[in-house]
Motif scaffolding. Structure first.
Motif, PDB file in Angstrom:
ATOM      1  N   ASP A 239       0.853  -1.184   0.000  1.00 14.66           N
ATOM      2  CA  ASP A 239       0.000   0.000   0.000  1.00 14.66           C
ATOM      3  C   ASP A 239       0.895   1.242   0.000  1.00 14.66           C
ATOM      4  O   ASP A 239       2.127   1.127  -0.040  1.00 14.66           O
ATOM      5  CB  ASP A 239      -0.960  -0.010   1.193  1.00 14.66           C
ATOM      6  N   ILE A 240       0.287   2.418   0.052  1.00 17.49           N
ATOM      7  CA  ILE A 240       1.084   3.633  -0.072  1.00 17.49           C
ATOM      8  C   ILE A 240       1.976   3.864   1.147  1.00 17.49           C
ATOM      9  O   ILE A 240       2.899   4.667   1.102  1.00 17.49           O
ATOM     10  CB  ILE A 240       0.188   4.865  -0.302  1.00 17.49           C
ATOM     11  N   LYS A 241       1.701   3.129   2.228  1.00 17.37           N
ATOM     12  CA  LYS A 241       2.536   3.243   3.422  1.00 17.37           C
ATOM     13  C   LYS A 241       3.672   2.223   3.415  1.00 17.37           C
ATOM     14  O   LYS A 241       4.457   2.165   4.357  1.00 17.37           O
ATOM     15  CB  LYS A 241       1.687   3.066   4.675  1.00 17.37           C
ATOM     16  N   GLY A 242       3.733   1.377   2.374  1.00 18.97           N
ATOM     17  CA  GLY A 242       4.786   0.380   2.281  1.00 18.97           C
ATOM     18  C   GLY A 242       4.449  -0.944   2.926  1.00 18.97           C
ATOM     19  O   GLY A 242       5.283  -1.865   2.933  1.00 18.97           O
TER      20      GLY A 242
ATOM     21  N   ILE B 216      -9.312  -6.182  -3.443  1.00 13.97           N
ATOM     22  CA  ILE B 216     -10.541  -5.586  -2.934  1.00 13.97           C
ATOM     23  C   ILE B 216     -10.245  -4.374  -2.057  1.00 13.97           C
ATOM     24  O   ILE B 216      -9.301  -4.373  -1.262  1.00 13.97           O
ATOM     25  CB  ILE B 216     -11.366  -6.631  -2.151  1.00 13.97           C
ATOM     26  N   SER B 217     -11.039  -3.311  -2.247  1.00 11.45           N
ATOM     27  CA  SER B 217     -10.962  -2.020  -1.548  1.00 11.45           C
ATOM     28  C   SER B 217      -9.743  -1.199  -1.941  1.00 11.45           C
ATOM     29  O   SER B 217      -9.430  -0.204  -1.293  1.00 11.45           O
ATOM     30  CB  SER B 217     -11.030  -2.184  -0.029  1.00 11.45           C
ATOM     31  N   TYR B 218      -9.035  -1.617  -3.029  1.00  8.53           N
ATOM     32  CA  TYR B 218      -7.931  -0.818  -3.571  1.00  8.53           C
ATOM     33  C   TYR B 218      -8.205  -0.556  -5.049  1.00  8.53           C
ATOM     34  O   TYR B 218      -8.879  -1.349  -5.729  1.00  8.53           O
ATOM     35  CB  TYR B 218      -6.591  -1.536  -3.421  1.00  8.53           C
ATOM     36  N   GLU B 219      -7.701   0.563  -5.542  1.00  6.96           N
ATOM     37  CA  GLU B 219      -7.842   0.865  -6.957  1.00  6.96           C
ATOM     38  C   GLU B 219      -6.982  -0.081  -7.789  1.00  6.96           C
ATOM     39  O   GLU B 219      -5.825  -0.343  -7.439  1.00  6.96           O
ATOM     40  CB  GLU B 219      -7.421   2.312  -7.236  1.00  6.96           C
TER      41      GLU B 219
ATOM     42  N   GLN C 170       8.176  -2.635  -8.042  1.00  6.55           N
ATOM     43  CA  GLN C 170       7.725  -2.171  -6.728  1.00  6.55           C
ATOM     44  C   GLN C 170       6.394  -1.426  -6.952  1.00  6.55           C
ATOM     45  O   GLN C 170       6.375  -0.299  -7.440  1.00  6.55           O
ATOM     46  CB  GLN C 170       8.766  -1.259  -6.090  1.00  6.55           C
ATOM     47  N   ILE C 171       5.304  -2.097  -6.623  1.00  7.84           N
ATOM     48  CA  ILE C 171       3.970  -1.598  -6.970  1.00  7.84           C
ATOM     49  C   ILE C 171       3.244  -1.145  -5.708  1.00  7.84           C
ATOM     50  O   ILE C 171       3.146  -1.891  -4.730  1.00  7.84           O
ATOM     51  CB  ILE C 171       3.154  -2.695  -7.683  1.00  7.84           C
ATOM     52  N   LYS C 172       2.737   0.066  -5.736  1.00  7.46           N
ATOM     53  CA  LYS C 172       1.969   0.603  -4.614  1.00  7.46           C
ATOM     54  C   LYS C 172       0.517   0.808  -5.053  1.00  7.46           C
ATOM     55  O   LYS C 172       0.252   1.460  -6.067  1.00  7.46           O
ATOM     56  CB  LYS C 172       2.559   1.926  -4.134  1.00  7.46           C
ATOM     57  N   LEU C 173      -0.419   0.228  -4.309  1.00  9.42           N
ATOM     58  CA  LEU C 173      -1.843   0.374  -4.605  1.00  9.42           C
ATOM     59  C   LEU C 173      -2.451   1.442  -3.699  1.00  9.42           C
ATOM     60  O   LEU C 173      -2.174   1.495  -2.504  1.00  9.42           O
ATOM     61  CB  LEU C 173      -2.580  -0.949  -4.396  1.00  9.42           C
TER      62      LEU C 173
ATOM     63  N   PHE D 174      -9.224  12.843  -1.384  1.00  5.45           N
ATOM     64  CA  PHE D 174      -7.779  12.685  -1.237  1.00  5.45           C
ATOM     65  C   PHE D 174      -7.407  11.216  -1.016  1.00  5.45           C
ATOM     66  O   PHE D 174      -6.438  10.717  -1.583  1.00  5.45           O
ATOM     67  CB  PHE D 174      -7.277  13.545  -0.079  1.00  5.45           C
ATOM     68  N   ASN D 175      -8.162  10.546  -0.183  1.00  7.58           N
ATOM     69  CA  ASN D 175      -8.005   9.110   0.055  1.00  7.58           C
ATOM     70  C   ASN D 175      -9.289   8.609   0.682  1.00  7.58           C
ATOM     71  O   ASN D 175     -10.280   9.345   0.755  1.00  7.58           O
ATOM     72  CB  ASN D 175      -6.782   8.816   0.940  1.00  7.58           C
ATOM     73  N   LYS D 176      -9.282   7.342   1.126  1.00  6.74           N
ATOM     74  CA  LYS D 176     -10.502   6.763   1.657  1.00  6.74           C
ATOM     75  C   LYS D 176     -10.943   7.422   2.959  1.00  6.74           C
ATOM     76  O   LYS D 176     -12.065   7.216   3.417  1.00  6.74           O
ATOM     77  CB  LYS D 176     -10.306   5.262   1.873  1.00  6.74           C
ATOM     78  N   ASN D 177     -10.074   8.226   3.536  1.00  2.00           N
ATOM     79  CA  ASN D 177     -10.364   8.833   4.828  1.00  2.00           C
ATOM     80  C   ASN D 177     -10.637  10.332   4.772  1.00  2.00           C
ATOM     81  O   ASN D 177     -11.075  10.907   5.766  1.00  2.00           O
ATOM     82  CB  ASN D 177      -9.201   8.592   5.799  1.00  2.00           C
TER      83      ASN D 177
END
Length: 716
Positions: free
Chosen positions: A28-31, A73-76, A91-94, A431-434
């Motif tokens: 994820d974007i946090k690694g 699921i729940s990621y783009e 190195q893929i970030k979802l 901006f994001n899910k939050n």
């Protein structure tokens, strides 16, 4: 041996020749690694699933440029296009899918009451099965926080605002005369039956820049896009009858609904406090035609209704009472079209027309009102991505109002022609899910007062936890004066209010909790120096006021088997200086405390749904001329308990019974005082009581449909 070794090398080379290894890591974007993600070449069977470390690796015989897709699921879903030989050590970030069901939703000031939104406080069934609502969607919404109980009126009073400050739209197009006219102490009803609607959005403040000319609230009604089947609905009631029919074709459908109400038989059994010369009689008809195109949907809605009654009401200043008669005819039509233009563009356009005629007789006075109104609107939406959407549009309102007044040789005419034009733009930024932001700007040109007003609006929402979120909203709102004022002074200016809202919402497994606090500052409210606005009034915009409070809502349909209930509480602190007020005071339509409890219980053995609705409202201010205080006293608190029972005689036949105020609480709406004092200098008074303490309703509803199971439970 050497020959065998050579053969094996050649065999392995042949098997691996032309194969390429694709590998990498998904986080994820946090690694943080994402296990279980699907990684594959589009259009092939070549792929892999990431392990607990987020790693994947597979081989392929494909060559050249390919499309690699990574989804979970729940990621783009992410897409990588490149030469196969370069797809290694990736190195893929979802990013989180901001449109997932658990994503943030801006909720400040807005209640969703439909089946299609991420978070519905109510659903379409609730709107009309509430015991106290008597089949009126406005009655159901009055059980939500933010509304005041004004039982003798029947319209929506929201957060310290007058009922005229709430506007109603059907499919995004304005309804100019949404309620049937009535007389003192007899509540009005919404003109439009719930039979043709499947979605309601009730905004108690801070609403979108798309909607204007409303100081307090907007109510959005959406007609059904496509009926599920052909059917006929028949209703026989103690107050009249109804008939509905839906037809479907390949790309179109038509729904019609008609009803007739006559209170004469009911009043012959249960008389009320009025002396009826002609009991209330009304007829109503509605129709929605839908036509689907390859990329669009056209809907044509039309409604006609007529009401007629005549009565004499008790009046402390007249031994003969006050004679009142009313006849109203109203026609409303609405055409809307939605089309997908491609590349993320969507077109929404619509047009509405209202023709309303009302004839009123008060003792020897005759008043005839004619109102013709038009609303045209076009909105364009551009979806740049799931994270950024832009709406912008134009609209125009026209109203032609004429009134004639005749009384014992005196004849007068009043009226105005009003044209308002507006432009609006609004963007949704996720901006994001939050975290999500809505920013809008509305500009209105008011022709009569020669004003150009710009109204910024902004809302922001942040998820504080998996199930909770916080929302904030601010907005400027403007509104014309009502026809009661404009007909005497068309040049009076617009009224203004500013909304500040903070909302917290928690949703988890059939439970929802909302807490909202708000502040509204009013400016330029209408003032006049006579008892009512009239031709000799000094009408100006010197009024002001405020409203602030807390709204609480709780709903639970899981904790108790077969039981669904919700609780609402509102605290309202409001004062205003408007109309003929000598000082800033709490208006007579405002309750400090409002509480509602609604419950529904399905009894399987009885094939029945039973329900109750209890309403409490603290007393409302009134002026006692025997004191020196303006609006210095309050009525006693309002209480009402309503019960209903829907019994399924068969899957498509329902027997329905309801009783409003089953405990017969003796509620008082206010007091009327004599115009002159008695010999002791005291002004006599009489209590303004509801026309009837209770209302009984019995109905039989029969649905004839294709599947043999559909019924009218959602219309009761």
């Amino acid at each position: 041996m050497k020959t065998l070794t050579t053969f094996l090398i050649l065999l392995i080379s042949t098997m691996t020749f032309g194969q390429t290894i694709i590998n990498g890591k998904v986080t994820d974007i946090k690694g943080e690694p994402i296990p279980g993600a699907n990684v594959y070449l589009d259009g092939t069977y070549d792929g892999d699933t990431t392990d607990e470390h987020g790693d994947f690796s597979f081989t392929t015989e494909e060559t050249g440029a390919q499309i690699l897709k990574i989804s979970f699921i729940s990621y783009e879903t992410k897409t990588i296009v490149g030469e196969v030989s370069t797809l290694h050590n990736l190195q893929i970030k979802l990013r989180e899918d901001v449109e997932a069901l658990d994503g943030v939703v801006i909720t400040a000031g807005t209640f969703e009451a439909n089946d299609n939104s991420k978070v519905s406080v109510l659903n379409s069934l609730d709107v009309v099965t509430t015991a106290s609502a008597l089949g009126d969607f406005v009655g159901a919404l009055q059980t939500l926080p933010g509304t005041s109980t004004v039982s003798e009126d029947g319209r929506l009073f929201v957060r310290g605002g007058d009922a005229e400050e709430t506007q109603i739209f059907i499919d995004g197009i304005r309804v100019f005369t949404p309620f049937t006219p009535s007389t003192n102490n007899i509540p009005t009803r919404g003109r439009y039956s719930p039979f043709l609607f499947d979605g309601i959005t009730f905004s108690t403040g801070g609403y979108s820049a798309e909607y204007g000319n409303a100081l307090s609230s907007v109510l959005l009604l959406n007609t059904i896009n496509e009926p599920d089947q052909e059917k006929t609905d028949i209703g026989l009631m103690t107050v009249g009858g109804s008939l509905g029919r839906t037809e479907k074709w390949e790309n179109s459908s038509l729904s019609v609904n008609a009803s007739y109400i006559n209170l004469a038989p009911y009043l012959a059994i249960y008389s009320d406090r009025n002396d009826w010369e002609k009991p209330f009689e009304g007829a109503q008809g509605e129709a929605v035609f839908r036509q689907k195109f390859e990329y669009g949907l056209l809907k044509i809605y039309a409604a006609f209704d007529t009401t007629n009654f005549e009565l004499t009401q008790e009046d402390i200043n007249s031994t003969e009472g006050l004679r009142f008669k009313l006849k109203n005819r109203n026609f409303y039509t609405n055409t809307s079209y939605v089309s997908v233009l491609g590349k993320g563009w969507t077109l929404n356009t619509g047009l509405s027309c209202t023709i309303a005629k009302t004839d009123i007789g008060i003792v020897n006075d005759a008043i005839n009102d004619d109102e013709n109104s038009l609303h045209a609107k076009i909105k364009i939406k551009k979806r740049f991505s799931s994270r950024f959407k832009l709406n912008f549009g134009l609209e125009h309102f026209t109203t032609n109002f004429d009134e004639t007044y005749a009384s014992e040789g005196v004849n007068a005419t009043y009226g105005y022609i009003n044209n308002n034009s507006a432009a609006f733009v609004e963007s949704d930024i996720i901006f994001n899910k939050n975290l999500a932001l809505k920013v809008g700007l509305r500009a209105d040109n008011y022709e009569l007062s020669d004003e150009f007003q710009v109204a910024p609006r902004v809302s922001i929402a942040y998820k504080t936890s998996k199930n909770g979120q916080l929302s904030l909203a601010y907005g400027d709102f403007y509104q014309n004066a009502t026809s009661a004022t404009l007909k005497f002074n068309p040049e009076v200016g617009t009224q203004n209010t500013k909304h500040y809202i903070m909302n917290y919402q928690y949703v988890n497994d059939g439970k929802i909790f909302r807490a909202e606090t708000y502040r509204k500052d009013y400016n330029k409210l209408i003032k006049f120096d006579t008892e009512f606005a009239s031709f000799d009034s000094n009408i100006n915009n010197s009024g002001s006021g405020f409203a602030q409070g807390i709204d609480l809502f709780w709903r639970d349909n899981k904790s108790i088997k077969n039981v669904d209930y919700w609780l609402s509480y509102s605290y309202l602190d409001t004062e205003r200086d408007y109309r003929n007020f000598p000082t800033q005071s709490q208006p007579s339509f405002a309750n400090t405390h409002n509480f509602s409890a609604v419950a529904k219980y399905w009894i399987e053995d009885w094939k029945s749904q039973v329900g109750f609705a209890y309403t409490f409202a603290s007393g409302r201010p009134y002026t006692n001329p025997n004191t020196t205080q303006f609006l210095g006293e309050k009525t006693k608190s309002f209480n009402s308990l309503s019960l209903n029972w829907a019994y399924l005689l068969s899957p498509q036949k329902i027997l329905y019974l309801s009783v409003n105020n089953v405990l017969a609480f003796k509620n008082i709406n206010g007091y009327q005082y004599a115009n002159t004092p008695d010999m002791n200098g005291n002004f006599a008074r009489r209590a303004l009581k509801p026309a009837a303490d209770q209302f009984f309703f019995v109905g039989f509803f029969w649905t004839i449909s294709e599947d043999g199971t559909d019924n009218q439970l959602d219309n009761l």
